[in-house]
Design a protein around this motif. Sequence first.
Motif, PDB file in Angstrom:
ATOM      1  N   MET A 146      10.332  24.694  11.009  1.00 57.75           N
ATOM      2  CA  MET A 146      10.396  24.647   9.551  1.00 57.75           C
ATOM      3  C   MET A 146      11.794  24.981   9.049  1.00 57.75           C
ATOM      4  SD  MET A 146       7.883  23.721   7.570  1.00 57.75           S
ATOM      5  CE  MET A 146       8.298  24.597   6.067  1.00 57.75           C
ATOM      6  N   TYR A 150      14.357  22.021   7.456  1.00 54.74           N
ATOM      7  CA  TYR A 150      14.853  22.144   6.090  1.00 54.74           C
ATOM      8  C   TYR A 150      16.375  22.025   6.064  1.00 54.74           C
ATOM      9  CZ  TYR A 150      13.181  22.792   1.398  1.00 54.74           C
ATOM     10  OH  TYR A 150      12.801  22.555   0.102  1.00 54.74           O
ATOM     11  N   ASN A 151      17.006  22.526   7.109  1.00 56.69           N
ATOM     12  CA  ASN A 151      18.449  22.365   7.235  1.00 56.69           C
ATOM     13  C   ASN A 151      18.809  20.892   7.411  1.00 56.69           C
ATOM     14  OD1 ASN A 151      21.176  22.876   7.592  1.00 56.69           O
ATOM     15  ND2 ASN A 151      20.959  23.515   9.708  1.00 56.69           N
ATOM     16  N   ASP A 154      18.579  18.868   4.127  1.00 54.43           N
ATOM     17  CA  ASP A 154      19.507  19.214   3.046  1.00 54.43           C
ATOM     18  C   ASP A 154      20.769  18.386   3.211  1.00 54.43           C
ATOM     19  OD1 ASP A 154      20.793  20.517   0.928  1.00 54.43           O
ATOM     20  OD2 ASP A 154      21.579  22.074   2.255  1.00 54.43           O
ATOM     21  N   ALA A 160      16.841  19.162  -1.328  1.00 55.45           N
ATOM     22  CA  ALA A 160      16.174  20.343  -0.768  1.00 55.45           C
ATOM     23  C   ALA A 160      15.701  21.279  -1.874  1.00 55.45           C
ATOM     24  CB  ALA A 160      17.119  21.073   0.185  1.00 55.45           C
ATOM     25  N   GLU A 163      12.666  19.629  -3.717  1.00 53.42           N
ATOM     26  CA  GLU A 163      11.488  19.698  -2.854  1.00 53.42           C
ATOM     27  C   GLU A 163      10.865  21.093  -2.913  1.00 53.42           C
ATOM     28  OE1 GLU A 163       8.852  18.732   0.580  1.00 53.42           O
ATOM     29  OE2 GLU A 163       9.755  17.654  -1.105  1.00 53.42           O
ATOM     30  N   ALA A 164      11.686  22.130  -2.779  1.00 57.74           N
ATOM     31  CA  ALA A 164      11.169  23.501  -2.796  1.00 57.74           C
ATOM     32  C   ALA A 164      10.477  23.814  -4.122  1.00 57.74           C
ATOM     33  CB  ALA A 164      12.299  24.490  -2.541  1.00 57.74           C
ATOM     34  N   SER A 214      19.540  26.692   3.204  1.00 63.15           N
ATOM     35  CA  SER A 214      18.527  25.761   3.692  1.00 63.15           C
ATOM     36  C   SER A 214      17.648  26.397   4.769  1.00 63.15           C
ATOM     37  CB  SER A 214      19.191  24.490   4.238  1.00 63.15           C
ATOM     38  OG  SER A 214      20.097  24.786   5.280  1.00 63.15           O
ATOM     39  N   LEU A 217      15.297  28.872   3.065  1.00 60.69           N
ATOM     40  CA  LEU A 217      14.162  28.207   2.414  1.00 60.69           C
ATOM     41  C   LEU A 217      13.109  27.797   3.436  1.00 60.69           C
ATOM     42  CD1 LEU A 217      15.709  25.878  -0.338  1.00 60.69           C
ATOM     43  CD2 LEU A 217      14.327  27.933  -0.654  1.00 60.69           C
ATOM     44  N   GLY A 218      13.546  27.272   4.576  1.00 60.40           N
ATOM     45  CA  GLY A 218      12.602  26.842   5.586  1.00 60.40           C
ATOM     46  C   GLY A 218      11.751  27.976   6.120  1.00 60.40           C
ATOM     47  N   LEU A 243       4.340  19.279   1.881  1.00 62.57           N
ATOM     48  CA  LEU A 243       5.621  19.278   2.593  1.00 62.57           C
ATOM     49  C   LEU A 243       5.789  18.054   3.484  1.00 62.57           C
ATOM     50  CD1 LEU A 243       5.704  23.052   3.628  1.00 62.57           C
ATOM     51  CD2 LEU A 243       7.402  21.926   2.166  1.00 62.57           C
ATOM     52  N   PHE A 246       9.216  15.913   3.939  1.00 64.70           N
ATOM     53  CA  PHE A 246      10.260  16.589   4.717  1.00 64.70           C
ATOM     54  C   PHE A 246       9.869  16.682   6.188  1.00 64.70           C
ATOM     55  CE2 PHE A 246      13.530  19.203   2.219  1.00 64.70           C
ATOM     56  CZ  PHE A 246      13.730  18.176   1.326  1.00 64.70           C
TER      57      PHE A 246
END
Length: 334
Positions: A146, A150-151, A154, A160, A163-164, A214, A217-218, A243, A246
């Motif tokens: 995860m 997310y990295n 981004d 990113a 999405e969050a 990033s 966030l993940g 999710l 992503f």
Amino acid sequence: MNVWWLLIVVFICSWGMTLFLRRYALAVNLMDVPNKRSSHSIPTPRGGGVAIVASFLLILPVIASLGLLSFSLLYAFLGAGLLVAIIGFADDHVHIAAKWRLFGHFIAAGWVLFWLNGFPPIDMFGVIFDMGWFGDILALVYLVWMLNLYNFMDGIDGLASAEAISVCLGMCLVYWLCGGAELIWPPLILAAAVAGFLWWNFPPARIFMGDAGSGFLGIVLGVIVLHAMRSNPDFFWSWLILLGIFIVDATWTLVRRLLGGEKVFQAHRSHGYQKVAARWGHLKVTCAVVILNVAVLLPISILVAMGRLDGALVVVVTYIVLACVAYLTRAGIR
């Protein structure tokens, strides 16, 4: 105390810290300079995600003291979030070898599982499974993936962040409709923290998130998902559905690149969203993802959380559809 005012405080803190970080990045020349693997065309300050980290983590003890957050969850967020953010911040300034980053990521994931008492029982096709130590291993891999996916995702302006925000607010609605209102505070606070940053990151971006933001966030989203499972196993599937864009794009691209013999930790722009952004532009792709989340994936997530649809089955079907989209965009192919 009217705790809803805290969301405004978080937004303002994030907004102000992002402005400060932008000026700092310009002063020390902490710039993301475009190259052949970039999706932007002009040098842009990076490292703004630190504002998300600080504004989110600093408010958590206040929320916990008000009884709106358990202290075990507080410790999970603080320990894992800080470790991942520090690793990302260091990598933004001085490159860290992938093996050492992964080692730190697994330590952070292990810390989370310690405070959350491992992987909760899961509802699959109407049957509750308690997978014991095997579930803990899966959860460990899930958390590390995860934060890394997310990295990977981004890569264009605002994506990113948008999405969050859309996923967190969508799940707050799911909680409210399905008897989980006590779970809303972590995703609400995270959405407010990201919104302050998005003010500066909205296309065309004036600052980038960087690995510190990033990755943070993940891991935070991963923690929120696992915690929600203990309240209602169906919330797990609702999160995975929201999710989905992503998760599928990042996973499909990674697998295709592995099969093609490429270096998976090398920067590239072969994700599906990056290829579409090359034709449509950053703003249109970011808005399209938000629209799909809200108009398509959110209603499905609500039906799953209400028990109207089987969560595991819906995730499989949803991911197959999204995988077809990834295939059509030639994600993972240079």
